[in-house]
Design a protein around this motif. Sequence first.
Motif, PDB file in Angstrom:
ATOM      1  N   TRP A  18       4.749   0.450 -12.141  1.00 38.45           N
ATOM      2  CA  TRP A  18       4.818  -0.813 -11.058  1.00 38.45           C
ATOM      3  C   TRP A  18       6.076  -1.449 -10.750  1.00 38.45           C
ATOM      4  O   TRP A  18       6.251  -2.387  -9.999  1.00 38.45           O
ATOM      5  N   ALA A  19       7.136  -0.473 -11.093  1.00 41.54           N
ATOM      6  CA  ALA A  19       8.385  -1.105 -10.967  1.00 41.54           C
ATOM      7  C   ALA A  19       8.986  -1.155  -9.480  1.00 41.54           C
ATOM      8  O   ALA A  19       9.719  -1.902  -8.974  1.00 41.54           O
ATOM      9  N   SER A  20       8.629  -0.056  -8.678  1.00 39.33           N
ATOM     10  CA  SER A  20       8.854  -0.024  -7.345  1.00 39.33           C
ATOM     11  C   SER A  20       8.573  -1.420  -6.533  1.00 39.33           C
ATOM     12  O   SER A  20       9.122  -1.756  -5.656  1.00 39.33           O
ATOM     13  N   GLU A  21       7.583  -2.014  -6.822  1.00 30.80           N
ATOM     14  CA  GLU A  21       7.089  -3.111  -6.199  1.00 30.80           C
ATOM     15  C   GLU A  21       8.323  -4.234  -6.320  1.00 30.80           C
ATOM     16  O   GLU A  21       8.272  -5.197  -5.440  1.00 30.80           O
ATOM     17  N   VAL A  22       8.851  -4.287  -7.560  1.00 30.00           N
ATOM     18  CA  VAL A  22       9.745  -5.390  -7.961  1.00 30.00           C
ATOM     19  C   VAL A  22      11.098  -5.319  -6.885  1.00 30.00           C
ATOM     20  O   VAL A  22      11.644  -6.217  -6.497  1.00 30.00           O
ATOM     21  N   PHE A  23      11.100  -4.194  -6.350  1.00 31.04           N
ATOM     22  CA  PHE A  23      12.414  -3.763  -5.479  1.00 31.04           C
ATOM     23  C   PHE A  23      11.843  -3.728  -3.980  1.00 31.04           C
ATOM     24  O   PHE A  23      12.623  -3.716  -3.010  1.00 31.04           O
ATOM     25  N   ASN A  24      10.676  -4.142  -3.860  1.00 29.43           N
ATOM     26  CA  ASN A  24       9.791  -4.144  -2.391  1.00 29.43           C
ATOM     27  C   ASN A  24       9.900  -2.622  -1.821  1.00 29.43           C
ATOM     28  O   ASN A  24      10.210  -2.466  -0.583  1.00 29.43           O
ATOM     29  N   CYS A  25       9.753  -1.846  -2.840  1.00 28.07           N
ATOM     30  CA  CYS A  25       9.949  -0.255  -2.494  1.00 28.07           C
ATOM     31  C   CYS A  25       8.734   0.442  -2.777  1.00 28.07           C
ATOM     32  O   CYS A  25       8.776   1.775  -3.123  1.00 28.07           O
ATOM     33  N   ALA A  26       7.619  -0.181  -2.836  1.00 27.98           N
ATOM     34  CA  ALA A  26       6.358   0.378  -3.201  1.00 27.98           C
ATOM     35  C   ALA A  26       5.485   0.755  -1.922  1.00 27.98           C
ATOM     36  O   ALA A  26       5.555   0.389  -1.069  1.00 27.98           O
ATOM     37  N   ALA A  27       4.705   2.047  -2.408  1.00 30.89           N
ATOM     38  CA  ALA A  27       3.574   2.439  -1.582  1.00 30.89           C
ATOM     39  C   ALA A  27       2.474   1.653  -1.559  1.00 30.89           C
ATOM     40  O   ALA A  27       2.304   0.750  -2.477  1.00 30.89           O
ATOM     41  N   PRO A  28       1.553   1.704  -0.403  1.00 31.86           N
ATOM     42  CA  PRO A  28       1.867   2.047   0.727  1.00 31.86           C
ATOM     43  C   PRO A  28       2.852   1.260   1.775  1.00 31.86           C
ATOM     44  O   PRO A  28       3.152   1.599   3.007  1.00 31.86           O
ATOM     45  N   ASP A  29       3.481   0.056   1.423  1.00 37.28           N
ATOM     46  CA  ASP A  29       4.284  -0.750   1.922  1.00 37.28           C
ATOM     47  C   ASP A  29       5.526  -0.100   2.788  1.00 37.28           C
ATOM     48  O   ASP A  29       5.881  -0.559   3.880  1.00 37.28           O
ATOM     49  N   THR A  30       6.138   0.581   2.052  1.00 36.86           N
ATOM     50  CA  THR A  30       7.373   1.474   2.511  1.00 36.86           C
ATOM     51  C   THR A  30       7.191   2.091   3.695  1.00 36.86           C
ATOM     52  O   THR A  30       7.597   1.947   4.853  1.00 36.86           O
ATOM     53  N   GLY A  31       5.987   2.990   3.574  1.00 36.35           N
ATOM     54  CA  GLY A  31       5.696   3.716   5.025  1.00 36.35           C
ATOM     55  C   GLY A  31       5.228   2.859   6.011  1.00 36.35           C
ATOM     56  O   GLY A  31       5.579   3.242   7.149  1.00 36.35           O
ATOM     57  N   ASN A  32       4.311   1.792   5.559  1.00 33.32           N
ATOM     58  CA  ASN A  32       3.649   1.049   6.671  1.00 33.32           C
ATOM     59  C   ASN A  32       4.933   0.264   7.359  1.00 33.32           C
ATOM     60  O   ASN A  32       4.857  -0.177   8.559  1.00 33.32           O
ATOM     61  N   MET A  33       5.899  -0.332   6.661  1.00 32.87           N
ATOM     62  CA  MET A  33       7.001  -0.982   7.279  1.00 32.87           C
ATOM     63  C   MET A  33       7.852  -0.157   8.260  1.00 32.87           C
ATOM     64  O   MET A  33       8.209  -0.648   9.281  1.00 32.87           O
ATOM     65  N   GLU A  34       8.046   1.030   7.640  1.00 35.54           N
ATOM     66  CA  GLU A  34       8.895   2.183   8.749  1.00 35.54           C
ATOM     67  C   GLU A  34       7.929   2.285   9.981  1.00 35.54           C
ATOM     68  O   GLU A  34       8.405   2.305  11.260  1.00 35.54           O
ATOM     69  N   THR A  35       6.608   2.495   9.859  1.00 37.83           N
ATOM     70  CA  THR A  35       5.684   2.643  10.875  1.00 37.83           C
ATOM     71  C   THR A  35       5.804   1.316  11.966  1.00 37.83           C
ATOM     72  O   THR A  35       6.002   1.604  13.115  1.00 37.83           O
ATOM     73  N   ILE A  36       5.634   0.203  11.219  1.00 35.36           N
ATOM     74  CA  ILE A  36       5.479  -1.048  12.084  1.00 35.36           C
ATOM     75  C   ILE A  36       6.964  -1.082  12.826  1.00 35.36           C
ATOM     76  O   ILE A  36       7.023  -1.471  13.861  1.00 35.36           O
ATOM     77  N   ALA A  37       8.250  -0.937  12.045  1.00 41.45           N
ATOM     78  CA  ALA A  37       9.394  -1.153  12.609  1.00 41.45           C
ATOM     79  C   ALA A  37       9.478  -0.060  13.919  1.00 41.45           C
ATOM     80  O   ALA A  37      10.009  -0.583  14.815  1.00 41.45           O
ATOM     81  N   ARG A  38       9.243   1.346  13.739  1.00 41.54           N
ATOM     82  CA  ARG A  38       9.386   2.189  14.764  1.00 41.54           C
ATOM     83  C   ARG A  38       8.333   2.363  15.963  1.00 41.54           C
ATOM     84  O   ARG A  38       9.054   2.323  17.213  1.00 41.54           O
TER      85      ARG A  38
END
Length: 424
Positions: A100-120
């Motif tokens: 669960w550590a990735s979430e603490v740094f806002n680096c968790a899946a699936p959010d990372t891929g989704n954020m890049e998708t929405i940004a691009r």
Amino acid sequence: MDFDYSPKTKELQARLQRFMDEYIYPNEATYWSELEANTQAGKRWSHLHFLDALKDKAKEQGLWNLFLPKDTAEIAGVDGAGLTNQEYAPLAEIMGRVGWASEVFNCAAPDTGNMETIARYGTKEHHERWLKPLLNGDIRSAFAMTEPEVASSDATNICTRIERQGDEYIINGHKWWISGAGDPRCAVYITMGKSDPEAPKHSQQSMVLVAADTPGVRVVRPLSVMGYDDAPHGHMEMYFENVRVPASNILLGEGRGFEIAQGRLGPGRIHHCMRLIGKAERALELMCKRASSRVAFGKTIAQQTVTQERIAEARCRIDMARLLTLKAAWMMDTVGNKVARTEIAMIKVVAPKLACDVIDWAIQVHGGGGMSQDFPLAFDYAHARTLRFADGPDEVHRNAIAKWELGKYGTYGKNADVPITRGS
């Protein structure tokens, strides 16, 4: 390729490792105790509030949105770490040591891929409504692709319909293994479906943004992964029943779903694989400590030849997988995802199998304890095993690798696409 990490990466590694030592490892028991308390209170699918304090600390220490590439940050108009894939990879490995550590740094899946998708591929309106809250950690998201009625390892099978009616799209479909859809903070689904069944094979699919509270969105149940339901994150079965969204919610345009998926899944696979290597590295560490402290048949388990063979094999394979993943990341940075497709496919085959094997050996050394909640190994194994499906089954990637290799000696495989399959 330079095998040394950049000074920027080394400095972030040290800071991240210090944070893990001070705040993450000491709170592993807190995670499970708060989850258990929520379960007993009938609130298993509730946010774990102790994570909020850790997120605030991560923000204060500049360890937030580390995954965010510079170009994507500029598009979104926010600050980001501005790291290359090669620079971020070792950080993902450190975070991957605790599930669960990735979430603490806002680096968790699936959010990372989704954020890049929405940004691009999203509009300024999408950035304001979805991207910025995601980058702030105020909401979470899901990627709705996989379906139970078809073999989703071939994404051209996806049969959820996305039909244009005036200024709206109407969505009807049945999805499952939708990672993150159980989280009460999940506010948006990037949904893949078929917008034109008569179009060429790879132009039939589109992606559209669907607000989680849209009428007709129905989450049915959590799916357990080898006995774990992964609350409060969850991998859910759900339906889209006459779901209406504005036509402006389409990403990039009709028929561009595969194009978007190509851009989304390459970096995501790097992230997954490095997190898996982190899990394998920690499993090896736990295996060595346990083997050195337990005595069986008059000598420590570490003195047993079979244990030594497994420790040696684990060390070799972890380092090989890490180097292959870093090579893939370096190629993505220098020549692009399309040219790096073989390396990306190879790491997707190698890393999950490596993690499963090393964690399994560690469980064996731990005896009955390895199967229990007293150690992270059983949960980590279940997670690692799912990643032999997520982002594409091993078999799909192996077939693609073989075709590209054969293409060097003839015509077979020269036009093979990077596998686009389920991704979290």
